[in-house]
Design an enzyme around this catalytic site. Structure first.
Site, PDB file in Angstrom:
ATOM      1  N   SER A  45     -16.811  -6.568  -4.869  1.00  0.00           N
ATOM      2  CA  SER A  45     -15.869  -6.259  -3.783  1.00  0.00           C
ATOM      3  C   SER A  45     -16.139  -4.901  -3.159  1.00  0.00           C
ATOM      4  CB  SER A  45     -14.437  -6.283  -4.328  1.00  0.00           C
ATOM      5  OG  SER A  45     -14.221  -5.194  -5.209  1.00  0.00           O
ATOM      6  N   THR A 165     -11.844  -4.167  -3.940  1.00  0.00           N
ATOM      7  CA  THR A 165     -11.624  -2.872  -3.273  1.00  0.00           C
ATOM      8  C   THR A 165     -11.270  -1.810  -4.305  1.00  0.00           C
ATOM      9  OG1 THR A 165     -10.887  -3.931  -1.242  1.00  0.00           O
ATOM     10  CG2 THR A 165     -10.283  -1.635  -1.506  1.00  0.00           C
ATOM     11  N   THR A 183     -14.744  -0.555   0.149  1.00  0.00           N
ATOM     12  CA  THR A 183     -14.681  -2.016  -0.015  1.00  0.00           C
ATOM     13  C   THR A 183     -15.772  -2.729   0.774  1.00  0.00           C
ATOM     14  OG1 THR A 183     -13.150  -3.903   0.127  1.00  0.00           O
ATOM     15  CG2 THR A 183     -13.162  -2.406   1.988  1.00  0.00           C
ATOM     16  N   ARG A 193     -14.937  -7.783  11.185  1.00  0.00           N
ATOM     17  CA  ARG A 193     -13.536  -7.638  10.749  1.00  0.00           C
ATOM     18  C   ARG A 193     -13.352  -6.325   9.966  1.00  0.00           C
ATOM     19  NH1 ARG A 193     -11.116  -7.051   5.374  1.00  0.00           N
ATOM     20  NH2 ARG A 193      -8.979  -7.742   5.503  1.00  0.00           N
ATOM     21  N   ASP A 196      -7.673  -2.944   6.011  1.00  0.00           N
ATOM     22  CA  ASP A 196      -6.872  -1.712   5.961  1.00  0.00           C
ATOM     23  C   ASP A 196      -7.682  -0.520   5.453  1.00  0.00           C
ATOM     24  OD1 ASP A 196      -7.069  -3.082   3.478  1.00  0.00           O
ATOM     25  OD2 ASP A 196      -5.359  -1.977   2.680  1.00  0.00           O
ATOM     26  N   THR A 216      -4.729  -1.936  -2.061  1.00  0.00           N
ATOM     27  CA  THR A 216      -5.713  -3.009  -2.174  1.00  0.00           C
ATOM     28  C   THR A 216      -4.958  -4.323  -1.963  1.00  0.00           C
ATOM     29  OG1 THR A 216      -5.410  -2.956  -4.570  1.00  0.00           O
ATOM     30  CG2 THR A 216      -7.341  -1.853  -3.718  1.00  0.00           C
ATOM     31  N   GLY A 217      -5.721  -5.394  -1.781  1.00  0.00           N
ATOM     32  CA  GLY A 217      -5.086  -6.673  -1.496  1.00  0.00           C
ATOM     33  C   GLY A 217      -5.308  -7.027  -0.038  1.00  0.00           C
TER      34      GLY A 217
HETATM   35  N1  ASP Z   1      -7.855  -4.542   1.247  1.00  0.00           N
HETATM   36  C1  ASP Z   1      -9.184  -5.087   1.334  1.00  0.00           C
HETATM   37  C2  ASP Z   1      -9.408  -5.589   2.726  1.00  0.00           C
HETATM   38  O1  ASP Z   1      -8.512  -6.175   3.302  1.00  0.00           O
HETATM   39  C3  ASP Z   1      -9.466  -6.237   0.405  1.00  0.00           C
HETATM   40  C4  ASP Z   1      -8.910  -6.192  -0.997  1.00  0.00           C
HETATM   41  O2  ASP Z   1      -8.383  -5.157  -1.420  1.00  0.00           O
HETATM   42  O3  ASP Z   1      -8.996  -7.227  -1.698  1.00  0.00           O
HETATM   43  O4  ASP Z   1     -10.503  -5.464   3.213  1.00  0.00           O
END
Ligand code: ASP
Length: 308
Positions: A45, A165, A183, A193, A196, A216-217
């Site tokens: 990631s 991330t 990330t 794309r 955040d 994260t997320g």
């Molecule tokens: N926040 C990260 C993104 O949207 C992805 C992740 O943390 O899983 O790129």
């Protein structure tokens, strides 16, 4: 002194704390820690070994922010460079800008001597081929048929895979704060794309007066709510790190998104009190390392898991 990070930052936190003990700034500690995470090919990631976009290209996002003077730098959709966190730091230090993306970011990385390298590992390429081959997307991508627009493929095969991330927040000897996020983003995303992570105030924010936060997320959630900034504003209004995380998480859980998602929020206040809240509840974990400890402690998240 303290350094905290998401569960995947173990390869870097010890180095980050060693730097802090030697008198390094919070910014140095964040960069050192995240460079180690970016070098870890096992983490699909972040950085080397990160999963690619729909076209099989690894595009990296990163940001760094200092709580002193609110200085910040970020890069988005950067391809071909091993350490986006260091390029983000250079944006902060050498340019009057905060965010560079794509070709411009790559040009700047080259001009400033950033290390180049192939980011797509065999393991990540295999995951890409398996995932997109099984859904038939790979064949469509390879024929590059203009009758099959990529956005339709993404709509049909949208696959958000949470759990990646890296976030690191450090507080140095002088009580200065810094936060960093790095990330490879949403696996198999639409090319270009940005999530955040490279957006100051969404994926990360630091203000020495109040505290720092990072996410994260699903980036699209933190982007809509400017989660990191909103959390630091809650600290400024007098909430504790836990209260501020709880409020930010609740706001996210109330968002009518129409799809299940994960959001994890890491916070450290100006006094060094930490909090980590997740839509996954205590199943999610984070790492914390103080100056007296040799190894980071793994601690559970707070928060009520989102149903479903
Ligand atoms: N926040 C990260 C993104 O949207 C992805 C992740 O943390 O899983 O790129």
């Amino acid at each position: 002194m303290l350094i905290v990070g998401t569960a995947n930052t173990a390869p870097g936190l010890v180095d980050g704390m060693a730097a802090l003990r030697d008198g390094a700034s919070a910014t140095d500690a964040v960069e050192v820690a995240l460079r180690a995470v970016e070098s870890n090919p096992e983490d699909d990631s972040v950085g080397l070994g990160g999963l690619p976009n729909l076209l099989g290209q690894v595009e990296l996002d990163a940001s760094i922010m200092e709580g002193t003077g609110l200085r910040a730098g970020a890069v988005g959709a950067l391809a071909g460079f091993l350490h986006p966190i260091s390029v983000a730091r250079k944006v902060m230090e050498l340019l009057p800008h905060v965010l560079l993306v794509g070709e411009g970011a790559a040009r700047f990385a080259r001009e400033t001597g950033a290390e180049t390298g192939e980011l797509l590992t065999e393991a990540s390429l295999t995951k890409y081929r398996e995932r997109l081959g099984a859904s038939g997307v790979l064949a469509a991508v390879e024929t590059d048929d203009p009758e099959v627009p990529l956005y339709r493929l993404l709509q049909q095969h949208m696959h958000y895979r949470p759990g990646g991330t890296a976030n690191v927040i450090a507080r140095d000897r002088e009580g200065r704060l810094a936060c960093g996020v790095t990330t490879s983003g949403w696996a198999f995303k639409y090319p270009g794309r940005l999530g955040d992570s490279p957006i100051i105030g969404a994926g990360g924010y630091a203000d020495d007066r109040y505290g720092a936060a990072a996410c994260t997320g699903l980036g699209e959630v933190a982007l809509r709510l400017c989660t990191a900034h909103s959390l630091v504003r809650s600290l400024a209004a007098g909430q504790s790190a836990d209260e501020a995380c709880a409020a930010a998480l609740q706001e996210a859980q109330e968002l009518p998104l129409g799809m299940p998602f994960v959001l994890n929020i890491l916070a450290l206040d100006a006094q060094g009190r930490q909090a980590f809240w997740s839509t996954k509840g205590p199943e999610a974990r984070y790492l914390s390392l103080g100056p007296e400890e040799d190894q980071p402690q793994s601690l559970p998240a707070s928060g009520l898991p989102t149903a479903g």
